[in-house]
Motif scaffolding. Structure first.
Motif, PDB file in Angstrom:
ATOM      1  N   PHE A 163      -0.946  15.515   0.751  1.00 11.55           N
ATOM      2  CA  PHE A 163      -1.051  14.278   1.524  1.00 11.55           C
ATOM      3  C   PHE A 163      -1.981  14.448   2.710  1.00 11.55           C
ATOM      4  O   PHE A 163      -2.008  15.481   3.370  1.00 11.55           O
ATOM      5  N   ARG A 172       2.604   7.131 -12.177  1.00 14.07           N
ATOM      6  CA  ARG A 172       1.179   7.419 -11.943  1.00 14.07           C
ATOM      7  C   ARG A 172       0.322   6.914 -13.106  1.00 14.07           C
ATOM      8  O   ARG A 172      -0.791   6.439 -12.901  1.00 14.07           O
ATOM      9  N   PHE A 183      -4.478   8.860   1.475  1.00 11.50           N
ATOM     10  CA  PHE A 183      -3.741   7.597   1.491  1.00 11.50           C
ATOM     11  C   PHE A 183      -4.700   6.415   1.497  1.00 11.50           C
ATOM     12  O   PHE A 183      -4.485   5.422   0.792  1.00 11.50           O
ATOM     13  N   GLU A 184      -5.772   6.522   2.282  1.00 12.37           N
ATOM     14  CA  GLU A 184      -6.714   5.401   2.386  1.00 12.37           C
ATOM     15  C   GLU A 184      -7.526   5.209   1.102  1.00 12.37           C
ATOM     16  O   GLU A 184      -8.054   4.128   0.862  1.00 12.37           O
ATOM     17  N   VAL A 238      -6.109   5.202  -1.784  1.00 11.83           N
ATOM     18  CA  VAL A 238      -5.225   4.278  -2.495  1.00 11.83           C
ATOM     19  C   VAL A 238      -5.322   2.883  -1.893  1.00 11.83           C
ATOM     20  O   VAL A 238      -5.274   1.875  -2.611  1.00 11.83           O
ATOM     21  N   TYR A 269      -0.106   3.226 -12.670  1.00 10.01           N
ATOM     22  CA  TYR A 269      -1.126   2.997 -11.628  1.00 10.01           C
ATOM     23  C   TYR A 269      -2.533   3.198 -12.186  1.00 10.01           C
ATOM     24  O   TYR A 269      -3.412   2.363 -11.981  1.00 10.01           O
ATOM     25  N   ASN A 300       0.826  -1.207   0.000  1.00  4.73           N
ATOM     26  CA  ASN A 300       0.000   0.000   0.000  1.00  4.73           C
ATOM     27  C   ASN A 300       0.857   1.253   0.000  1.00  4.73           C
ATOM     28  O   ASN A 300       0.522   2.251  -0.663  1.00  4.73           O
ATOM     29  N   SER A 302       1.120   6.387  -7.125  1.00  5.73           N
ATOM     30  CA  SER A 302      -0.132   7.024  -7.554  1.00  5.73           C
ATOM     31  C   SER A 302      -0.052   8.543  -7.629  1.00  5.73           C
ATOM     32  O   SER A 302      -0.933   9.176  -8.202  1.00  5.73           O
ATOM     33  N   TRP A 325       0.832   3.947  -3.058  1.00  5.03           N
ATOM     34  CA  TRP A 325       0.605   5.389  -2.870  1.00  5.03           C
ATOM     35  C   TRP A 325       1.710   6.188  -3.560  1.00  5.03           C
ATOM     36  O   TRP A 325       1.440   7.170  -4.253  1.00  5.03           O
TER      37      TRP A 325
END
Length: 333
Positions: free
Chosen positions: A54, A123, A59-60, A62, A126, A38, A45, A42
């Motif tokens: 940020f 990115r 973050f969550e 992702v 991703y 994870n 991404s 991130w």
């Protein structure tokens, strides 16, 4: 080659995270709580060419994307248990249109990812893989083909065609994901039966994946029709005309020469794509759909509403397809 990157900044204040004072800034915090993959995802991404906003919430997001990707890989792996590519693989030209379409999309995704990796545009990698796994695969391909994968006879040509496509998808996606999701890709690679690490492999070559522009054109037309049908089905569900999508009998109006009329002799392909009980076609100037409830019996195994339920001498509550997929001595007891 030198790559420059911006600062990671607080999404709400714009200050550098290292000076925000109340935010965790050590990578170990995120590694311990969310896992290494994870954290890597991130990092891949974000657009590192500029300052990187940020927050835990960002973050969550992702982390949610990771779960969707991982769950897609699990579903694909689960449908390869009885597949041996050496003897079960189906030639591309014998596949159904949805299988040819997903492999054509895989070729496009592979080419885009290879180009993005060459340019260090992580990115874009991703976004390509996230879109492919969550939309093309999960929302469309898996949703459409799960009936054949779960309910067709083990060696049916349609089921083997999908397994052939899935095997190539898994081989390709694992290698494309490897730099981003190092552990997940390696676990998946091992689950495919490979003894060495995926990190010892080369990236896939786009030209090794078969392609069909005709399949893409057809599926694009079918997706347009699917949207129209889904709106009509939702209205029918709200009106309590039907309870489930696969209970619907749809009369679809479409212009002459459209994809649905081109596939008029493949009603099974169309009903599978639209996930409905039956389809009737009519000609008109634009797309339109009317929905009624099926009067056919409901199969106790696949839950589809089809006319041939109850016609088998042994399995009186099954459709002919499901009855043919079971051994005659099969018993739920």
């Amino acid at each position: 080659t030198v790559i420059t990157h911006g600062f990671v900044v607080d999404n709400s204040t714009g200050k550098k995270i290292s000076k925000s004072g109340d935010k965790p800034i050590n990578a170990n915090f995120f590694y311990d709580k969310y896992g290494a993959d994870n954290l890597r995802l991130w990092a891949a991404s974000v657009d590192y060419n500029d300052e990187v906003p940020f927050s835990i919430e960002l973050f969550e997001q992702v982390v949610d994307a990771y779960r969707r990707i991982r769950n897609t890989l699990r579903v694909l792996l689960g449908n390869l248990k009885d597949f041996d590519s050496a003897k079960d693989a189906v030639p591309f030209e014998e596949m159904t249109v949805i299988d040819q379409w997903i492999l054509t999309r895989l070729r496009e995704v592979t080419a885009n990812c290879r180009q993005a990796y060459d340019r260090y545009e992580f990115r874009k990698v991703y976004n390509e893989l996230n879109q492919f796994c969550t939309v093309d695969l999960s929302s469309l391909y898996i949703d459409i083909t799960k009936d054949r994968l779960y309910c067709d006879a083990l060696d049916s040509s349609r089921r083997r065609a999908s397994q052939t496509a899935i095997a190539q998808i898994m081989d390709t996606v694992c290698r494309l994901l490897a730099p981003l999701l190092s552990f997940t890709a390696d676990e998946s690679w091992e689950a495919l039966g490979n003894e060495s690490s995926v990190h010892l492999e080369l990236f896939p070559e786009p030209d090794s994946i078969p392609t069909s522009p005709e399949a893409v054109e057809k599926v694009q037309g079918l997706i347009e029709a699917r949207h129209v049908i889904q709106k009509a089905i939702e209205a029918a569900r709200q009106a309590k005309t039907i309870a489930r999508n696969d209970e619907a009998v749809v009369t679809l109006t479409a212009p002459k020469g459209s994809v649905v009329h081109q596939l008029a002799d493949q009603i099974d392909t169309l009903t599978e794509f639209f996930i409905i009980s039956d389809l009737k076609l009519a000609e008109g100037e634009s797309l339109g759909a009317e929905v009624t409830s099926s009067a056919a019996g409901k199969c106790a195994r696949c839950w589809r509403y089809v006319d041939n339920v109850g016609k088998h001498a042994t399995f009186t509550d099954l459709c002919e397809r499901c009855a043919g997929a079971l051994p005659l001595d099969f018993s739920l007891a």
